[in-house]
Design a protein around this motif. Sequence first.
Motif, mmCIF file in Angstrom:
data_model
loop_
_atom_site.group_PDB
_atom_site.id
_atom_site.type_symbol
_atom_site.label_atom_id
_atom_site.label_comp_id
_atom_site.label_asym_id
_atom_site.label_seq_id
_atom_site.Cartn_x
_atom_site.Cartn_y
_atom_site.Cartn_z
ATOM 1 N N LEU A 1 0.822 -1.211 0.000
ATOM 2 C CA LEU A 1 0.000 0.000 0.000
ATOM 3 C C LEU A 1 0.855 1.260 0.000
ATOM 4 C CD1 LEU A 1 -2.726 -1.079 2.589
ATOM 5 C CD2 LEU A 1 -2.651 -1.486 0.118
ATOM 6 N N ASN A 2 2.126 1.088 0.359
ATOM 7 C CA ASN A 2 3.053 2.214 0.422
ATOM 8 C C ASN A 2 4.086 2.193 -0.701
ATOM 9 O OD1 ASN A 2 1.845 3.291 2.772
ATOM 10 N ND2 ASN A 2 2.869 1.739 3.992
ATOM 11 N N GLY A 3 3.845 1.346 -1.708
ATOM 12 C CA GLY A 3 4.735 1.293 -2.865
ATOM 13 C C GLY A 3 6.058 0.599 -2.596
ATOM 14 N N ILE A 4 6.089 -0.268 -1.570
ATOM 15 C CA ILE A 4 7.322 -0.960 -1.178
ATOM 16 C C ILE A 4 7.183 -2.446 -1.501
ATOM 17 C CG2 ILE A 4 8.775 -1.583 0.802
ATOM 18 C CD1 ILE A 4 7.690 1.041 2.146
ATOM 19 N N LEU A 5 8.218 -3.017 -2.107
ATOM 20 C CA LEU A 5 8.253 -4.453 -2.368
ATOM 21 C C LEU A 5 9.212 -5.113 -1.383
ATOM 22 C CD1 LEU A 5 8.240 -4.364 -6.266
ATOM 23 C CD2 LEU A 5 6.357 -4.971 -4.747
ATOM 24 N N PHE A 6 8.970 -6.374 -1.094
ATOM 25 C CA PHE A 6 9.714 -7.058 -0.035
ATOM 26 C C PHE A 6 11.226 -6.979 -0.211
ATOM 27 C CE2 PHE A 6 9.493 -10.456 -3.156
ATOM 28 C CZ PHE A 6 10.672 -11.160 -2.987
ATOM 29 N N PHE A 7 11.703 -7.047 -1.458
ATOM 30 C CA PHE A 7 13.153 -7.072 -1.662
ATOM 31 C C PHE A 7 13.807 -5.727 -1.398
ATOM 32 C CE2 PHE A 7 11.181 -7.041 -5.954
ATOM 33 C CZ PHE A 7 11.600 -5.783 -6.396
ATOM 34 N N ASP A 8 12.998 -4.661 -1.248
ATOM 35 C CA ASP A 8 13.553 -3.358 -0.870
ATOM 36 C C ASP A 8 14.201 -3.418 0.514
ATOM 37 O OD1 ASP A 8 12.475 -2.406 -3.250
ATOM 38 O OD2 ASP A 8 10.729 -1.489 -2.275
ATOM 39 N N HIS A 9 13.756 -4.371 1.343
ATOM 40 C CA HIS A 9 14.272 -4.503 2.713
ATOM 41 C C HIS A 9 15.539 -5.355 2.804
ATOM 42 C CE1 HIS A 9 10.718 -2.662 4.507
ATOM 43 N NE2 HIS A 9 9.949 -3.479 3.794
ATOM 44 N N ILE A 10 15.853 -6.105 1.761
ATOM 45 C CA ILE A 10 17.004 -7.020 1.802
ATOM 46 C C ILE A 10 18.302 -6.213 1.735
ATOM 47 C CG2 ILE A 10 18.201 -8.896 0.591
ATOM 48 C CD1 ILE A 10 15.439 -9.888 -0.360
ATOM 49 N N ASN A 11 19.254 -6.578 2.585
ATOM 50 C CA ASN A 11 20.565 -5.936 2.594
ATOM 51 C C ASN A 11 21.239 -6.199 1.242
ATOM 52 O OD1 ASN A 11 23.449 -5.610 2.889
ATOM 53 N ND2 ASN A 11 23.159 -5.604 5.105
#
Length: 185
Positions: free
Chosen positions: A158-168
Motif C-alpha cells: 500500500l506504500n509502494g514498497i516491495l519485499f526485496f527493498d528490505h534485503i541488505n
Amino acid sequence: MITMDDIIREGNPILRQVAKEVSLPATDEEKDTLKNMLEFLKNSQDEKIAEKYHLRAGIGLAAPQLAISKRMIAIFLDDDNGKHYEYMLFNPKIISESVENTFLEGGEGCLSVDREVPGYVPRHARVKVKAFDIDGKPVTLRLKGYPGIAVQHEIDHLNGILFFDHINKDDPFTIPDHVVQHEEL
C-alpha cells in the motif's frame, strides 16, 4: 474470479505508488473486490483449484497488485501452531511495532514478483494494526510471527514498497539487528 492474469507484476508503476485511503463506508464494488481478493487466496491454497486455474499459492494480497491503488488487503493463512487468520481490511495502518525483528529463514515471495529474490527480509516481530473490516467496523489486530510478517508485507504494498527493498544489498543473508527467534514469538 481473480486469476494470475489479474495480478500485475514487478515493473508496473502502480506497485510503486502510495495507495489512496478508501472512503468509508466502502462502495459495494470495493467490498466485492475485497471478497474476491480473499477468495483468490483461498483458491490459490486449494490444490485442485490452483492447478485447474494455474494459480500460485498466496497468503496475502493487496489491491495495488490488481492495479487498484486503494488501501485494501486480504490475508488468509495458518500460523505455525495451526491457528487460522483470515482478514479483509480497509485502510490498515501499523500503529505500533516491536523493537525486536524477525524474518523468514526461506525469505519472502510475492505474487507480483515472478523471480526468486534470495535474502532475509527484516520485519518487526510484533505489530499492532488498526483497520476497518468489510462492514466498516474498526478493528485492532495484534500480530506476531508469520501473520505479523504477512500483514507487514501487504501494508508495504500500500506504500509502494516491495519485499526485496528490505534485503541488505551488500549481504542478503545478514541476520537483521535485534532478532528474536521464532520460538520466542
